[in-house]
Design a protein around this motif. Structure first.
Motif, PDB file in Angstrom:
ATOM      1  N   PRO B 160       0.682  -0.979  -0.251  1.00  0.00           N
ATOM      2  CA  PRO B 160      -0.491   0.140  -0.038  1.00  0.00           C
ATOM      3  C   PRO B 160       1.130   1.414   0.273  1.00  0.00           C
ATOM      4  N   ALA B 161       2.389   1.527   0.209  1.00  0.00           N
ATOM      5  CA  ALA B 161       3.541   2.566   0.343  1.00  0.00           C
ATOM      6  C   ALA B 161       3.994   2.185  -0.706  1.00  0.00           C
ATOM      7  N   PRO B 162       4.018   2.043  -1.898  1.00  0.00           N
ATOM      8  CA  PRO B 162       5.102   2.061  -2.537  1.00  0.00           C
ATOM      9  C   PRO B 162       5.730   3.135  -3.281  1.00  0.00           C
ATOM     10  N   ALA B 163       7.089   3.198  -3.231  1.00  0.00           N
ATOM     11  CA  ALA B 163       8.732   5.029  -3.157  1.00  0.00           C
ATOM     12  C   ALA B 163       8.506   4.302  -4.645  1.00  0.00           C
ATOM     13  N   GLY B 164       8.127   6.210  -4.421  1.00  0.00           N
ATOM     14  CA  GLY B 164       8.054   6.540  -6.011  1.00  0.00           C
ATOM     15  C   GLY B 164       9.748   6.215  -6.531  1.00  0.00           C
ATOM     16  N   VAL B 215       5.452  22.531 -21.963  1.00  0.00           N
ATOM     17  CA  VAL B 215       5.620  22.011 -23.945  1.00  0.00           C
ATOM     18  C   VAL B 215       7.099  21.137 -23.906  1.00  0.00           C
ATOM     19  N   ALA B 216       6.414  20.558 -24.231  1.00  0.00           N
ATOM     20  CA  ALA B 216       8.137  19.350 -24.848  1.00  0.00           C
ATOM     21  C   ALA B 216       9.503  19.916 -25.713  1.00  0.00           C
ATOM     22  N   GLU B 217      10.686  20.506 -25.104  1.00  0.00           N
ATOM     23  CA  GLU B 217      11.409  20.947 -25.930  1.00  0.00           C
ATOM     24  C   GLU B 217      11.871  20.591 -27.009  1.00  0.00           C
ATOM     25  N   LEU B 218      12.007  19.117 -25.878  1.00  0.00           N
ATOM     26  CA  LEU B 218      13.028  17.937 -27.017  1.00  0.00           C
ATOM     27  C   LEU B 218      12.214  17.376 -27.233  1.00  0.00           C
ATOM     28  N   PRO B 219      11.474  16.044 -28.409  1.00  0.00           N
ATOM     29  CA  PRO B 219      11.732  13.982 -27.867  1.00  0.00           C
ATOM     30  C   PRO B 219      11.691  14.081 -26.700  1.00  0.00           C
ATOM     31  N   LEU B 220      10.467  13.415 -25.698  1.00  0.00           N
ATOM     32  CA  LEU B 220      11.140  13.242 -24.481  1.00  0.00           C
ATOM     33  C   LEU B 220      10.806  11.881 -24.043  1.00  0.00           C
ATOM     34  N   ILE B 221      11.486  11.419 -23.027  1.00  0.00           N
ATOM     35  CA  ILE B 221      10.844  10.142 -22.151  1.00  0.00           C
ATOM     36  C   ILE B 221      10.613  10.850 -20.703  1.00  0.00           C
ATOM     37  N   VAL B 222       8.834  11.038 -20.383  1.00  0.00           N
ATOM     38  CA  VAL B 222       8.174  11.309 -19.494  1.00  0.00           C
ATOM     39  C   VAL B 222       8.624  10.433 -18.612  1.00  0.00           C
ATOM     40  N   LEU B 223       8.561  10.678 -17.115  1.00  0.00           N
ATOM     41  CA  LEU B 223       8.511   9.675 -16.343  1.00  0.00           C
ATOM     42  C   LEU B 223       7.681  10.296 -14.993  1.00  0.00           C
ATOM     43  N   ILE B 224       6.427   9.872 -14.610  1.00  0.00           N
ATOM     44  CA  ILE B 224       5.612  10.001 -13.706  1.00  0.00           C
ATOM     45  C   ILE B 224       6.200   9.236 -12.400  1.00  0.00           C
ATOM     46  N   ALA B 225       5.826   9.277 -11.108  1.00  0.00           N
ATOM     47  CA  ALA B 225       5.834   8.443 -10.468  1.00  0.00           C
ATOM     48  C   ALA B 225       4.369   9.577  -9.458  1.00  0.00           C
ATOM     49  N   ASN B 226       3.034   9.326  -8.861  1.00  0.00           N
ATOM     50  CA  ASN B 226       2.124   9.193  -8.321  1.00  0.00           C
ATOM     51  C   ASN B 226       2.168   9.324  -6.727  1.00  0.00           C
ATOM     52  N   VAL B 227       3.327   9.558  -6.186  1.00  0.00           N
ATOM     53  CA  VAL B 227       2.984   9.356  -4.235  1.00  0.00           C
ATOM     54  C   VAL B 227       3.225  10.398  -3.659  1.00  0.00           C
ATOM     55  N   PRO B 228       3.042   9.707  -2.237  1.00  0.00           N
ATOM     56  CA  PRO B 228       3.637  11.638  -0.995  1.00  0.00           C
ATOM     57  C   PRO B 228       4.911  12.200  -1.635  1.00  0.00           C
TER      58      PRO B 228
END
Lengths: 266, 284
Positions: B160-164, B215-228
């Motif tokens: 229930p509490a994974p780390a970013g 705005v993406a200024e270059l081609p991007l890999i975007v990673l998002i972790a939604n944690v506290p």
């Protein structure tokens, strides 16, 4: 020595230091813009070489020339004393688990765990896994920086203009020194800047300002695990991180005689 | 047992029918495909221009490769999201978000509208165009398993509490990147402020319904972790869903000299010049 560059794209540039490489002058002489020997003004720079901050047997004692890089492994329990020999000389620093370098210094973990943006005595320098790599067991200036990052050829172009592209920088030093240990671009992260002063103001303004250190001021770090330490003796020529006067650092590793007061909490 | 009783899976045909019967359901957190089908398409965005639409689960992560010039908007519908974010140049991922340069070069520690997210190579990966939250953080990074174990008693990735950081490592792996490719990150929607002595004052969230658009200024890999956020003072692992929308139209371009923000400061101007120089040379 300075030269004038007419830069049609950016704001006009008047005088800038010459690139740090050997070049041919118009009258046919081959000269080097890299100062011979130390690059500090050694005829009027006061140097204090200092001593280890903790009593014990010295197992390593090395000088880092101005503008140069250095690395060494500090074994668990040993203490590294870094001496700011000439005063206000930024020692850009990265730390790695010596056995498994994917685990490395993490500025955000160090700051988040201690709930404070500055490094002081007692700060545990943590890894990207949250583990203690080293502990600051003694420190002779009010606060040490880990926000300001390292200078680089590339970021120098943002701060000062493209005319400084061929100035030496800390990221160059990290790449040079890291390559000796199999480390590369992926392994360079936000670093520590020993003896550099980066205040954060109420509105979030931050920047490198005149230092609070002085010749002979020291910081002492106890290794909690075997730690690979990379140092770039900052060669920056465009901001006060070294008083515009790069000076040497001294790195002393000792086996402390006694248990030190500050215990890592992990 | 109770769950198995709802399924008839004793033969391959039955199992197939059972699996297929599950399609078409909806969850509170899921990607929407095609993106134009998003039930939460922003009012000012044409649905048929969407290239990414997703609600990221609390404690979840997502990742996407975005074309240069793509706009992407993160929304916090409940006031509890915390979007820990990493950006990479998709063409050369050793070029990635550099938090130190992102704070140092603009002479400003706090992220907000107009702030460039800089790489370590003197270029802008993305620019924050608009921001209705104003509570972000570039000091504390994301959580580690060690931190969450201390704070919440567990950090198991299946728990229930994974780390970013653990989520980032998995997201990075899906683009061929390893743990060494996960540098310090920034977080949106939960912030801290630095007091005079350096201590962090918890600034938290500015409430439900805020958004940041980039705005993406270059081609991007975007990673998002939604944690506290690691300094969230609440004893429970509290985090809300995160909405992500990205879109491209003929008007959504990377920053050029025609944009006012190009000349917002001498530092950012040179950063945009470096970025355009790279893009020109690569034929982007």
């Amino acid at each position: 020595m300075t030269t004038t560059i007419d830069n049609p794209v950016m704001r006009p540039v008047t005088t800038v230091p010459v690139p740090t490489a050997t070049y041919l002058t118009p009258d046919g002489q081959l000269v080097s813009s890299v100062p011979v020997g130390a690059s500090y003004a050694d005829d009027h720079t006061h140097l204090e070489w200092g001593d280890p901050l903790v009593p014990g047997a010295v197992v390593l004692d090395e000088q880092v020339a101005p503008r140069a890089s250095w690395s060494g492994v500090v074994r668990a329990g040993q203490v590294l004393t870094i001496v700011d020999v000439g005063g206000n000389q930024s020692g850009d620093c990265l730390l790695y688990n010596a056995q498994h370098t994917d685990e490395r210094y993490s500025a955000p973990d160090t700051l988040a765990w201690q709930d404070n943006a500055y490094i002081r005595t007692g700060t545990v320098l943590r890894s990207n896994l949250g583990r203690a790599l080293m502990t600051v067991v003694d420190n002779e200036i009010d606060r040490q920086d880990t926000i300001g990052g390292a200078c680089s050829r590339e970021s120098n172009t943002l701060r000062y203009g493209h005319h400084v592209m061929y100035h030496h920088g800390c990221r160059e030093n990290f790449l040079t020194e890291g390559a000796k240990h199999g480390l590369g671009m992926r392994d360079i992260v936000s670093n520590i800047n020993w003896f550099m002063n980066v205040p954060i103001e109420d509105d979030g303004a931050l920047g490198i300002v005149d230092g609070m250190s002085a010749p002979g001021k020291r910081v002492a770090l106890r290794a909690e695990i075997d730690t690979l330490v990379l140092i770039s003796n900052c060669p920056q020529m465009n901001n006060p991180c070294n008083d515009f006067n790069p000076t040497p650092l001294r790195m002393i590793v000792s086996e402390p005689d006694t248990d030190l007061e500050y215990e890592a909490d992990a | 047992m109770a769950l198995a009783a709802d399924h008839s899976t004793d033969t391959v045909l039955n199992a197939r029918a059972d699996a297929r019967a599950q399609g078409g359901q909806v969850s509170d957190w899921m990607p929407y495909l095609p993106a134009s089908s998003s039930p939460f398409c922003p009012e000012d965005v044409a649905a048929d221009s969407l290239t990414w639409a997703e609600t990221v689960a609390p404690g979840g992560y997502t990742h996407k490769v975005l074309a240069r010039g793509t706009r992407f908007r993160l929304e916090d519908p409940t006031g509890e999201a915390c979007a820990h974010t990493l950006l990479y140049n998709a063409l050369e991922p050793t070029e990635r978000l550099n938090v130190a340069d992102t704070q140092k070069i603009p002479w400003q520690a706090y992220l907000g509208a107009g702030h460039p997210l800089l790489s370590g190579d003197g270029r802008v990966l993305a620019t924050i165009l608009t921001d209705t939250s104003g509570r972000h953080d570039a000091f504390c990074g994301t959580s580690t398993a060690a931190w969450n174990a201390l704070r919440y008693g567990t950090a198991l990735p299946e728990g229930p509490a994974p780390a970013g950081r653990d989520l980032f490592v998995k997201a990075a792996a899906k683009h061929g990147l390893g743990p060494a490719d996960v540098p310090p990150s920034v977080s949106f929607f939960q912030g801290v402020r630095v007091a005079g002595d350096g201590s962090f004052d918890w600034f938290g969230s500015s409430g439900a319904g805020t958004a940041v658009e980039l705005v993406a200024e270059l081609p991007l890999i975007v990673l998002i972790a939604n944690v506290p956020h690691p300094r969230d003072p609440r004893p429970e692992y509290v985090v809300g869903p995160l909405r992500v929308h990205a879109w491209r139209t003929p008007e959504t371009n990377p920053t050029t000299p025609a944009d006012e923000r190009f000349d917002a400061s001498p530092e950012v101007r040179r950063a945009y010049l470096n970025t355009l120089d790279y893009a020109e040379a690569r034929g982007l």
